[in-house]
Design a protein around this motif. Structure first.
Motif, mmCIF file in Angstrom:
data_model
loop_
_atom_site.group_PDB
_atom_site.id
_atom_site.type_symbol
_atom_site.label_atom_id
_atom_site.label_comp_id
_atom_site.label_asym_id
_atom_site.label_seq_id
_atom_site.Cartn_x
_atom_site.Cartn_y
_atom_site.Cartn_z
ATOM 1 N N ALA A 64 -20.187 25.938 82.825
ATOM 2 C CA ALA A 64 -20.435 25.997 81.357
ATOM 3 C C ALA A 64 -19.433 25.294 80.754
ATOM 4 C CB ALA A 64 -20.423 27.451 81.003
ATOM 5 N N VAL A 65 -19.547 24.721 79.730
ATOM 6 C CA VAL A 65 -18.564 23.979 78.748
ATOM 7 C C VAL A 65 -17.754 24.860 78.118
ATOM 8 C CG1 VAL A 65 -18.094 22.489 76.786
ATOM 9 C CG2 VAL A 65 -20.093 22.061 78.414
ATOM 10 N N ALA A 66 -16.561 24.859 78.580
ATOM 11 C CA ALA A 66 -15.298 25.621 78.159
ATOM 12 C C ALA A 66 -14.555 25.100 77.022
ATOM 13 C CB ALA A 66 -14.482 26.388 79.319
ATOM 14 N N GLY A 67 -14.548 23.939 76.992
ATOM 15 C CA GLY A 67 -13.499 22.946 75.952
ATOM 16 C C GLY A 67 -13.995 21.704 76.146
ATOM 17 N N ILE A 68 -13.788 21.110 74.725
ATOM 18 C CA ILE A 68 -14.062 19.604 74.514
ATOM 19 C C ILE A 68 -12.930 18.822 73.859
ATOM 20 C CG2 ILE A 68 -16.582 19.839 74.519
ATOM 21 C CD1 ILE A 68 -16.340 20.280 71.335
ATOM 22 N N ALA A 69 -12.798 17.607 74.048
ATOM 23 C CA ALA A 69 -11.896 16.782 73.319
ATOM 24 C C ALA A 69 -12.381 15.506 73.053
ATOM 25 C CB ALA A 69 -10.560 16.792 74.523
ATOM 26 N N ALA A 70 -12.370 14.934 71.894
ATOM 27 C CA ALA A 70 -12.762 13.373 71.708
ATOM 28 C C ALA A 70 -11.730 12.807 71.117
ATOM 29 C CB ALA A 70 -13.770 13.620 70.635
ATOM 30 N N HIS A 71 -11.519 11.389 71.535
ATOM 31 C CA HIS A 71 -10.387 10.771 71.305
ATOM 32 C C HIS A 71 -10.663 9.173 71.162
ATOM 33 C CE1 HIS A 71 -9.657 9.065 75.340
ATOM 34 N NE2 HIS A 71 -10.272 10.160 75.591
ATOM 35 N N ARG A 72 -10.016 8.606 70.304
ATOM 36 C CA ARG A 72 -10.352 6.864 69.906
ATOM 37 C C ARG A 72 -8.922 6.269 70.029
ATOM 38 N NH1 ARG A 72 -12.441 8.619 64.682
ATOM 39 N NH2 ARG A 72 -10.790 8.770 63.376
ATOM 40 N N THR A 73 -9.155 4.979 69.893
ATOM 41 C CA THR A 73 -7.889 4.289 69.735
ATOM 42 C C THR A 73 -8.123 3.275 68.684
ATOM 43 O OG1 THR A 73 -7.513 4.304 72.347
ATOM 44 C CG2 THR A 73 -6.241 2.519 70.805
ATOM 45 N N ALA A 74 -7.175 3.330 67.731
ATOM 46 C CA ALA A 74 -7.314 2.211 66.527
ATOM 47 C C ALA A 74 -5.912 1.505 66.307
ATOM 48 C CB ALA A 74 -7.599 2.836 65.309
ATOM 49 N N GLU A 75 -5.793 0.393 66.503
ATOM 50 C CA GLU A 75 -4.662 -0.456 65.831
ATOM 51 C C GLU A 75 -3.470 -0.018 67.069
ATOM 52 O OE1 GLU A 75 -3.838 0.110 61.911
ATOM 53 O OE2 GLU A 75 -5.928 -0.614 61.303
ATOM 54 N N ALA A 88 -13.608 32.443 74.345
ATOM 55 C CA ALA A 88 -13.517 33.447 75.382
ATOM 56 C C ALA A 88 -12.523 32.624 76.534
ATOM 57 C CB ALA A 88 -14.958 33.172 76.123
ATOM 58 N N HIS A 89 -12.312 31.362 76.222
ATOM 59 C CA HIS A 89 -11.583 30.758 77.298
ATOM 60 C C HIS A 89 -9.803 30.513 76.560
ATOM 61 C CE1 HIS A 89 -14.520 30.043 80.348
ATOM 62 N NE2 HIS A 89 -15.348 29.884 79.119
ATOM 63 N N TRP A 90 -9.930 30.857 75.515
ATOM 64 C CA TRP A 90 -8.329 30.627 75.060
ATOM 65 C C TRP A 90 -7.282 31.319 75.986
ATOM 66 C CZ3 TRP A 90 -9.072 32.719 69.277
ATOM 67 C CH2 TRP A 90 -9.711 31.725 68.574
ATOM 68 N N ARG A 91 -6.295 30.701 76.229
ATOM 69 C CA ARG A 91 -4.924 31.035 76.878
ATOM 70 C C ARG A 91 -5.302 30.896 78.519
ATOM 71 N NH1 ARG A 91 -1.181 31.172 74.008
ATOM 72 N NH2 ARG A 91 0.174 32.484 75.559
ATOM 73 N N HIS A 92 -6.483 30.205 78.903
ATOM 74 C CA HIS A 92 -6.576 29.942 80.398
ATOM 75 C C HIS A 92 -6.356 28.718 80.782
ATOM 76 C CE1 HIS A 92 -8.244 34.095 80.629
ATOM 77 N NE2 HIS A 92 -8.735 33.913 79.542
ATOM 78 N N GLY A 93 -5.611 27.865 80.052
ATOM 79 C CA GLY A 93 -5.420 26.521 80.777
ATOM 80 C C GLY A 93 -6.315 25.452 80.205
ATOM 81 N N VAL A 94 -7.275 25.682 79.611
ATOM 82 C CA VAL A 94 -8.394 24.916 79.288
ATOM 83 C C VAL A 94 -7.909 23.886 78.297
ATOM 84 C CG1 VAL A 94 -10.800 24.661 78.056
ATOM 85 C CG2 VAL A 94 -10.422 26.498 80.058
ATOM 86 N N GLY A 95 -7.312 24.364 77.296
ATOM 87 C CA GLY A 95 -6.919 23.400 76.156
ATOM 88 C C GLY A 95 -5.729 22.342 76.883
ATOM 89 N N THR A 96 -4.750 22.841 77.560
ATOM 90 C CA THR A 96 -3.679 22.231 78.173
ATOM 91 C C THR A 96 -4.412 21.042 79.177
ATOM 92 O OG1 THR A 96 -2.262 24.053 78.093
ATOM 93 C CG2 THR A 96 -1.837 22.381 79.883
ATOM 94 N N ALA A 97 -5.300 21.408 79.791
ATOM 95 C CA ALA A 97 -6.230 20.386 80.793
ATOM 96 C C ALA A 97 -6.631 19.377 79.911
ATOM 97 C CB ALA A 97 -7.075 21.197 81.823
ATOM 98 N N ALA A 123 -2.828 28.222 62.570
ATOM 99 C CA ALA A 123 -1.474 28.404 63.289
ATOM 100 C C ALA A 123 -1.566 28.396 64.962
ATOM 101 C CB ALA A 123 -1.094 30.004 63.006
ATOM 102 N N ARG A 124 -2.703 28.827 65.385
ATOM 103 C CA ARG A 124 -2.663 28.659 66.844
ATOM 104 C C ARG A 124 -2.935 27.286 67.257
ATOM 105 N NH1 ARG A 124 -5.075 32.193 70.583
ATOM 106 N NH2 ARG A 124 -5.875 33.541 68.810
ATOM 107 N N ALA A 125 -3.485 26.186 66.608
ATOM 108 C CA ALA A 125 -3.529 24.880 67.111
ATOM 109 C C ALA A 125 -2.157 24.287 66.705
ATOM 110 C CB ALA A 125 -4.814 24.342 66.632
ATOM 111 N N ARG A 126 -1.598 24.751 65.700
ATOM 112 C CA ARG A 126 -0.311 24.057 65.326
ATOM 113 C C ARG A 126 0.854 24.473 66.459
ATOM 114 N NH1 ARG A 126 0.814 25.724 59.542
ATOM 115 N NH2 ARG A 126 2.757 24.951 60.215
ATOM 116 N N ALA A 127 0.608 25.757 67.012
ATOM 117 C CA ALA A 127 1.710 25.849 67.920
ATOM 118 C C ALA A 127 1.400 25.366 69.174
ATOM 119 C CB ALA A 127 1.369 27.633 68.068
ATOM 120 N N PHE A 128 0.064 25.291 69.552
ATOM 121 C CA PHE A 128 -0.299 24.521 70.899
ATOM 122 C C PHE A 128 0.125 23.081 70.833
ATOM 123 C CE2 PHE A 128 -3.367 21.636 72.726
ATOM 124 C CZ PHE A 128 -3.409 22.276 74.067
ATOM 125 N N TYR A 129 0.197 22.420 69.701
ATOM 126 C CA TYR A 129 0.404 21.026 69.512
ATOM 127 C C TYR A 129 2.102 20.999 69.608
ATOM 128 C CZ TYR A 129 -4.470 19.866 68.875
ATOM 129 O OH TYR A 129 -5.771 19.853 68.953
#
Length: 158
Positions: A64-75, A88-97, A123-129
């Motif tokens: 199952a899809v547990a996480g997603i990331a989108a990115h692009r390059t500009a300049e 349900a997958h927080w704190r299991h390494g998905v975001g880090t991967a 706050a959760r995302a800010r701490a992660f980054y």
């Protein structure tokens, strides 16, 4: 497993995005701004276009899809436009991967700088980054109710 998203993933990607956004916007923005029919349609169309461009990574767990990331390059700068993990997958390494896969791709493309915008109340995302080296962008620290963060990408051996 991290892989490129396909058109077959669109429903799962859009649903995960909606679920994640509700966790950090609820109580801060009117619901129609993040979960209304018009916003849901706009978001789905954006994800469809990003998937078609090959700009979306999916983290899969147990099929199952547990996480997603989108990115692009500009300049010559990488933009991490989205990174969401199903609660349900927080704190299991998905975001880090996902983050690692993005950073590795940026380095492989010869990029040395990345940026993103994060909702100031998330706050959760800010701490992660912050834990991954993202710092306030000195050139443009804010964009409305979002903070702009910058990451300097070293080489893998640094």
């Amino acid at each position: 497993m991290i892989r490129n998203a396909t058109a077959a993933d669109l429903d799962a990607v859009a649903a995960l995005h909606a679920e994640a956004r509700a966790t950090y916007y609820r109580g801060h923005l009117p619901e129609e701004e993040y979960a209304g029919a018009e916003e849901t349609a706009r978001s789905r169309a954006g994800w469809a276009a990003a998937i078609e461009r090959g700009a979306v990574l999916v983290a899969e767990r147990d099929g199952a899809v547990a996480g997603i990331a989108a990115h692009r390059t500009a300049e010559g700068v990488a933009d991490l436009t989205q990174l969401h993990v199903a609660p349900a997958h927080w704190r299991h390494g998905v975001g880090t991967a996902l983050h690692t896969a993005c950073a590795d791709a940026w380095r492989a493309a010869g990029l040395r700088t990345a940026r993103l915008e994060v909702f100031e109340h998330n706050a959760r995302a800010r701490a992660f980054y912050a834990a991954r080296g993202w710092r306030p962008d000195p050139e443009r620290p804010r964009s409305g109710d979002h903070l702009v963060l910058r990451l300097t990408l070293g080489t893998e051996t640094e």
